[in-house]
Design a protein around this motif. Sequence first.
Motif, PDB file in Angstrom:
ATOM      1  N   ALA A 199     -45.468 -25.258  10.997  1.00 37.39           N
ATOM      2  CA  ALA A 199     -44.301 -25.907  11.601  1.00 37.39           C
ATOM      3  C   ALA A 199     -43.358 -24.863  12.171  1.00 37.39           C
ATOM      4  CB  ALA A 199     -43.583 -26.775  10.574  1.00 37.39           C
ATOM      5  N   LEU A 200     -43.220 -23.744  11.492  1.00 38.31           N
ATOM      6  CA  LEU A 200     -42.327 -22.678  11.946  1.00 38.31           C
ATOM      7  C   LEU A 200     -42.736 -22.157  13.320  1.00 38.31           C
ATOM      8  CD1 LEU A 200     -40.010 -20.662  11.206  1.00 38.31           C
ATOM      9  CD2 LEU A 200     -41.786 -19.197  10.246  1.00 38.31           C
ATOM     10  N   ILE A 201     -44.021 -21.844  13.494  1.00 39.75           N
ATOM     11  CA  ILE A 201     -44.451 -21.270  14.774  1.00 39.75           C
ATOM     12  C   ILE A 201     -44.493 -22.342  15.869  1.00 39.75           C
ATOM     13  CG2 ILE A 201     -45.728 -19.377  13.701  1.00 39.75           C
ATOM     14  CD1 ILE A 201     -48.313 -20.918  14.179  1.00 39.75           C
ATOM     15  N   ARG A 202     -44.760 -23.599  15.508  1.00 39.53           N
ATOM     16  CA  ARG A 202     -44.718 -24.661  16.523  1.00 39.53           C
ATOM     17  C   ARG A 202     -43.264 -24.929  16.960  1.00 39.53           C
ATOM     18  NH1 ARG A 202     -49.295 -27.636  18.251  1.00 39.53           N
ATOM     19  NH2 ARG A 202     -51.103 -26.398  17.635  1.00 39.53           N
ATOM     20  N   ASN A 203     -42.316 -24.813  16.045  1.00 34.78           N
ATOM     21  CA  ASN A 203     -40.916 -24.953  16.431  1.00 34.78           C
ATOM     22  C   ASN A 203     -40.494 -23.860  17.395  1.00 34.78           C
ATOM     23  OD1 ASN A 203     -40.663 -27.204  14.878  1.00 34.78           O
ATOM     24  ND2 ASN A 203     -39.398 -26.272  13.286  1.00 34.78           N
ATOM     25  N   ARG A 204     -41.050 -22.671  17.227  1.00 29.13           N
ATOM     26  CA  ARG A 204     -40.752 -21.582  18.170  1.00 29.13           C
ATOM     27  C   ARG A 204     -41.264 -21.943  19.563  1.00 29.13           C
ATOM     28  NH1 ARG A 204     -42.604 -16.287  14.562  1.00 29.13           N
ATOM     29  NH2 ARG A 204     -40.844 -16.349  13.076  1.00 29.13           N
ATOM     30  N   LEU A 205     -42.467 -22.516  19.622  1.00 29.00           N
ATOM     31  CA  LEU A 205     -43.016 -22.919  20.917  1.00 29.00           C
ATOM     32  C   LEU A 205     -42.179 -24.043  21.518  1.00 29.00           C
ATOM     33  CD1 LEU A 205     -45.258 -22.626  23.020  1.00 29.00           C
ATOM     34  CD2 LEU A 205     -46.623 -24.257  21.693  1.00 29.00           C
ATOM     35  N   PHE A 206     -41.804 -25.031  20.705  1.00 32.14           N
ATOM     36  CA  PHE A 206     -40.955 -26.127  21.181  1.00 32.14           C
ATOM     37  C   PHE A 206     -39.646 -25.579  21.755  1.00 32.14           C
ATOM     38  CE2 PHE A 206     -37.277 -28.789  20.364  1.00 32.14           C
ATOM     39  CZ  PHE A 206     -37.630 -29.984  20.955  1.00 32.14           C
ATOM     40  N   THR A 207     -39.006 -24.692  21.020  1.00 27.60           N
ATOM     41  CA  THR A 207     -37.725 -24.142  21.460  1.00 27.60           C
ATOM     42  C   THR A 207     -37.883 -23.359  22.752  1.00 27.60           C
ATOM     43  OG1 THR A 207     -36.972 -24.027  19.162  1.00 27.60           O
ATOM     44  CG2 THR A 207     -35.790 -22.670  20.773  1.00 27.60           C
ATOM     45  N   ALA A 208     -38.953 -22.578  22.875  1.00 30.32           N
ATOM     46  CA  ALA A 208     -39.172 -21.793  24.087  1.00 30.32           C
ATOM     47  C   ALA A 208     -39.379 -22.694  25.302  1.00 30.32           C
ATOM     48  CB  ALA A 208     -40.371 -20.866  23.895  1.00 30.32           C
ATOM     49  N   ILE A 209     -40.206 -23.720  25.162  1.00 27.90           N
ATOM     50  CA  ILE A 209     -40.471 -24.627  26.283  1.00 27.90           C
ATOM     51  C   ILE A 209     -39.183 -25.312  26.733  1.00 27.90           C
ATOM     52  CG2 ILE A 209     -41.636 -26.787  26.934  1.00 27.90           C
ATOM     53  CD1 ILE A 209     -43.995 -25.918  25.197  1.00 27.90           C
TER      54      ILE A 209
END
Length: 705
Positions: free
Chosen positions: A596-606
């Motif tokens: 979840a942590l690394i997917r949240n990073r991707l979400f935030t970047a997009i």
Amino acid sequence: MIDTVWGSTQKPVSARQLAEILSLIPNLSGTLYIGYPIIGTPDGAFPFDALLLSPEKGAVAFDLVEGRELGVFQDRQDDLYAKLHSKLLQYPSLVRGRTLAAPIHTITFAPALPGAAGVAERPVTDTTSLPAVVGEIEWQEDGAFPALASAIQALTTIRKGRRKRTISNGDSRGAKLHALNESIATLDANQNAAVVETVAGVQRIRGLAGSGKTIVLALKVAYLHAQNPDWLIAVTFNTRSLKGQFERLITSFVYEQTSEEPDWSRIKVMHSWGSPSSQGIYYNFTKDHELTYRDFRSAQGAFGEGKEFSGATEEALNQVTKVKETYDAILVDEAQDLPSSFLRMCYSLLKPPHRLIYAYDELQSLTNASLPGPEELFGNDASGNPVVEFSAPMLGEPRQDIILEKCYRNSRPVLATAHALGFGIYREPGGLIQIFEQNQLWEDVGYRVRDGQLEDGHFVSLERTPETSPIFLESHSPIDDLIQFHAFSTRDDQDRWLAQSIIYNIRQEELLSEDIVVINPDPVRTRKVVGNARNMLLHAGIDSSLAGVSNSPDIFFEKDVVTFTGIFRAKGNEAGMVYIVNADDCFDSPIPTTRALIRNRLFTAITRSKAWVRVLGVGPEMHALREEFDRVKQRQFRLDFNYPDEETKKALRIVNRDLTRTERKRLDAKVSDLTSAIEALENGDVRMEDLPEALRRRLKDLFGQ
């Protein structure tokens, strides 16, 4: 339909009656502001009793009379007209020749004086006569209403961009980005409420990335400062680069409302942590209460990795028996990245009635921690009652909990992709990584049920609507241009494609260097992994910066400079073209607790993108991530999935529990040992008969065979 926004008013009874009557007038639409706007004049800030903005009526300013003394209402109406007329004449989009394109009307509303009447130009109304007087006002609106609303909401100055751009091709990316900025001209009803409505206590503002939380908070500071110039107001945040953005926005908004620069002795824009070289809420707390200040390294040694700020703020609160109540209002941005103890610290620093406003988007959290509800967050008093408890909204009262459902930054395809990848909707194998605890929150943030049921254990198909994801955000470019995923064989191939694309953006597509941001999701490795691409740009004559390293930590954008950044410094910022590099790091993790942590990073970047996104990565993980995106696109950017039942949600909560780096390393080592043991059994290096009988029984009990 009339939306009423409740600002500060000294005339609550007449204001409430005005709102009730206007809400009953058929076919009347628009926004009624109570205690707003505030207009800057040579004599300082001038607050209006009430103002109706309507596409059918234009601007109708109300002079409210609370008692039975009418006074010199003619002079008051003339004053309202003159001040509003003078302000609106400053906007070319509202002027036709020498005449305002939008009409201004003034009405005195005196509900305690039945039968009172003025002349036609200066009407005096009561509860009975008001509908007829308003009904006589007509305006053949010619497209000027958005400009009228933008001028009243003090948004015109920030829509001009950081600097003027030269456009020679009307179809270029630069031209499209300029048009996008001009299109986002007004606040919606919930944003209006979030700006103007302030409770005597704690207020929460929730919204998606791009819903305007930072602009809303800056406008709110300006409004509170204009209404209460003696208040000491603090604005705080987690991302240091937000400091300059807040100062710029607050300066613009305060000047709009007072015709003066902000009094920076009464407005403090500061980081949440702070240090001896820069103010911060926590640092100032320790200094004012004569406590030991802990920097990051000291806090990590004392409280452990991942607990630095929560430990430091909790320690400071526990060491003080009586907190010095310093501020009249504190506004907190990015609350999802701040510990509960910090919000309690802010609450303790406030004078009664503790005006704390905190804004957040839980999916943008870059830690695994989740922000609890207000009752749990602020705890109980000595009698066991919640210190903070939200009540249902009531007519005439500001709302404690405001949700910003519209997204004005990300287009529908971009936002739906970010959510699909962030939650793992179409992840194969494995499926969901995380989910909203409250099912209703999907609709609160702007999705609607297209098919199925939004209930545990049922299939549901969710989609965004034109109301919550405006069409103009995606109509400027083909969908295949809005968001793209590219997989490369090597890092060099990725960096070369990135550099060539940026060069083309600037030299052929009329984008400015500061329209472009390159984000690396892993904050620890960013400096090392972006060096190659930056060198390629340098050889091409294009300057770049590494945010917070090659410039001040408080600066994110620079003129004629492409910004490279890690994900933490990207928070709170936006750009027309966003490149995400090394996105393969976000596909999966060997440790489930960090997925979840690394997917949240991707979400935030997009979701940093105002227009276009390019997601780049290397190897099989990037190919898998691109295939996951293809499944989103094949479903026309809908979210189709089986909503998890309570048991599945519980399992997801366990997987996503908050672990420190040390705890994750320990878990990783144990998983590695278990993997080696299983491989030894599979390969025959160890036989079941070699295991002690007690261990075999435990394995049988655990696995059922």
